[in-house]
Scaffold this active site. Sequence first.
Site, PDB file in Angstrom:
ATOM      1  N   ARG A 140      16.094  -0.982  -2.585  1.00 16.36           N
ATOM      2  CA  ARG A 140      14.856  -1.428  -3.223  1.00 16.36           C
ATOM      3  C   ARG A 140      15.048  -1.739  -4.703  1.00 16.36           C
ATOM      4  NH1 ARG A 140      11.231   1.357  -0.707  1.00 16.36           N
ATOM      5  NH2 ARG A 140      12.850   2.528   0.338  1.00 16.36           N
ATOM      6  N   HIS A 191      -4.455 -14.524   9.483  1.00 11.81           N
ATOM      7  CA  HIS A 191      -3.521 -13.571  10.093  1.00 11.81           C
ATOM      8  C   HIS A 191      -4.230 -12.339  10.645  1.00 11.81           C
ATOM      9  CE1 HIS A 191      -0.016 -15.875   8.850  1.00 11.81           C
ATOM     10  NE2 HIS A 191      -0.598 -16.034   7.677  1.00 11.81           N
ATOM     11  N   LYS A 220       1.136   7.757   3.988  1.00 13.13           N
ATOM     12  CA  LYS A 220       0.698   6.362   3.907  1.00 13.13           C
ATOM     13  C   LYS A 220       0.122   5.885   5.239  1.00 13.13           C
ATOM     14  CE  LYS A 220       4.602   5.405   0.870  1.00 13.13           C
ATOM     15  NZ  LYS A 220       5.830   4.614   0.740  1.00 13.13           N
ATOM     16  N   PRO A 227       0.800  -1.219   0.000  1.00 12.86           N
ATOM     17  CA  PRO A 227       0.000   0.000   0.000  1.00 12.86           C
ATOM     18  C   PRO A 227       0.839   1.278   0.000  1.00 12.86           C
ATOM     19  CG  PRO A 227      -0.199  -1.168   2.093  1.00 12.86           C
ATOM     20  CD  PRO A 227       0.640  -2.009   1.221  1.00 12.86           C
ATOM     21  N   GLU A 228       0.600   2.113  -0.979  1.00 11.86           N
ATOM     22  CA  GLU A 228       1.162   3.457  -1.011  1.00 11.86           C
ATOM     23  C   GLU A 228      -0.006   4.425  -0.845  1.00 11.86           C
ATOM     24  OE1 GLU A 228       3.929   3.903  -4.310  1.00 11.86           O
ATOM     25  OE2 GLU A 228       4.440   1.790  -4.178  1.00 11.86           O
ATOM     26  N   ARG A 287       2.315 -10.448   7.043  1.00 12.60           N
ATOM     27  CA  ARG A 287       3.730 -10.458   7.441  1.00 12.60           C
ATOM     28  C   ARG A 287       4.017  -9.675   8.720  1.00 12.60           C
ATOM     29  NH1 ARG A 287       7.136  -9.759   1.893  1.00 12.60           N
ATOM     30  NH2 ARG A 287       5.590 -10.750   0.585  1.00 12.60           N
ATOM     31  N   LYS A 327      20.806  16.617  -3.061  1.00  6.07           N
ATOM     32  CA  LYS A 327      21.099  16.842  -4.484  1.00  6.07           C
ATOM     33  C   LYS A 327      22.078  15.827  -5.066  1.00  6.07           C
ATOM     34  CE  LYS A 327      24.569  20.481  -4.222  1.00  6.07           C
ATOM     35  NZ  LYS A 327      24.865  21.895  -4.500  1.00  6.07           N
TER      36      LYS A 327
END
Length: 290
Positions: free
Chosen positions: A280, A111, A69, A2-3, A130, A173
């Site tokens: 990532r 879960h 989020k 989920p974002e 998880r 930067k």
Amino acid sequence: MPELPEVEGVVRGLAPLVEGRTIKQLSVSDTVVTSKSAGKETIIKGKTVENFLQDMEQMQIQKIVRRSKYIYFHLQKQDQPHLLVSHLGMTGAWFVVNSPDEITEEKFRKHAHIFLEMEDGGLLVYSDIRRFGEMRLLQSEDDFPPLLEMAPEPFSEGALEHFLEMAESMKYKGKQIKEVIMNGKVISGCGNIYATESLFHMNIHPGRKAERISRKRKILLFQEIVRVLQESIDAGGSTISDYRSVNGNAGTMQDRLHMYSKKICTACGKPTKSMQIAGRTSVYCPACQR
DNA sequence: AGCAGCGTCCGGCCGC
DNA sequence: TGCGGCCGGACGCTG
């Protein structure tokens, strides 16, 4: 995973079902009890299970809003305001049911970890396959400083200005642009999926240093991120692996993704590549993105 | 002081 | 079929 758009979908689903209702009693799974008593910080952060259960009892849910989020449950008990901050991690999901059996997907039923029983009937259930999700009961945002450091909401006035200021600062930067736009202090709510998509649409290589992108293109990139986030909200979010909106509902944005988890570039047909950025997996087209 | 890098919190899924 | 390795938001700790 989920974002911002997925969390927005959860909040829109949840708000009409539980705002105004009061938590009569609550319980947590044996798994959480066991892990917590073994000294781990499983789901419930900064509090013992016992204190969490006690403090949450008799809370009235005033309002549910999304911030980046995170899901903010504005609560009240004996005229005192409280804030329950929920982050879904990778696999968190909320359900509003009469009984846990009504959770149809086995992995979410199996879960289920936190059960909030409402005064007027019905059960608010938090499932997390998880257990990467987080639940923090606070008095206010001030009790957890990282929340105060979050960038403004991307759709709000001032978000672009904040982004430019951060991206052009000494601190950022020299960093790769994908790392910069996935940083919640720079832009709120943009994770791996929407960072990947926005960079692809802008033909920007994810490993390009922030300082090697002109101010004009930075502005266009920011606007593209906002556009992609809005497109996804309108599509109900991306249903990828374990994301579910309230009660297991799914969005359709995954059908509109052009680069995330693609083997072949959807623009030129050449094979995509992947690299690690800030730990990532980052997929891109070496031909289209420079 | 600030930062890079790793540990934490895990089960599903992949490949052998 | 069994099993080791990989994956990943975001904070917290360490060196």
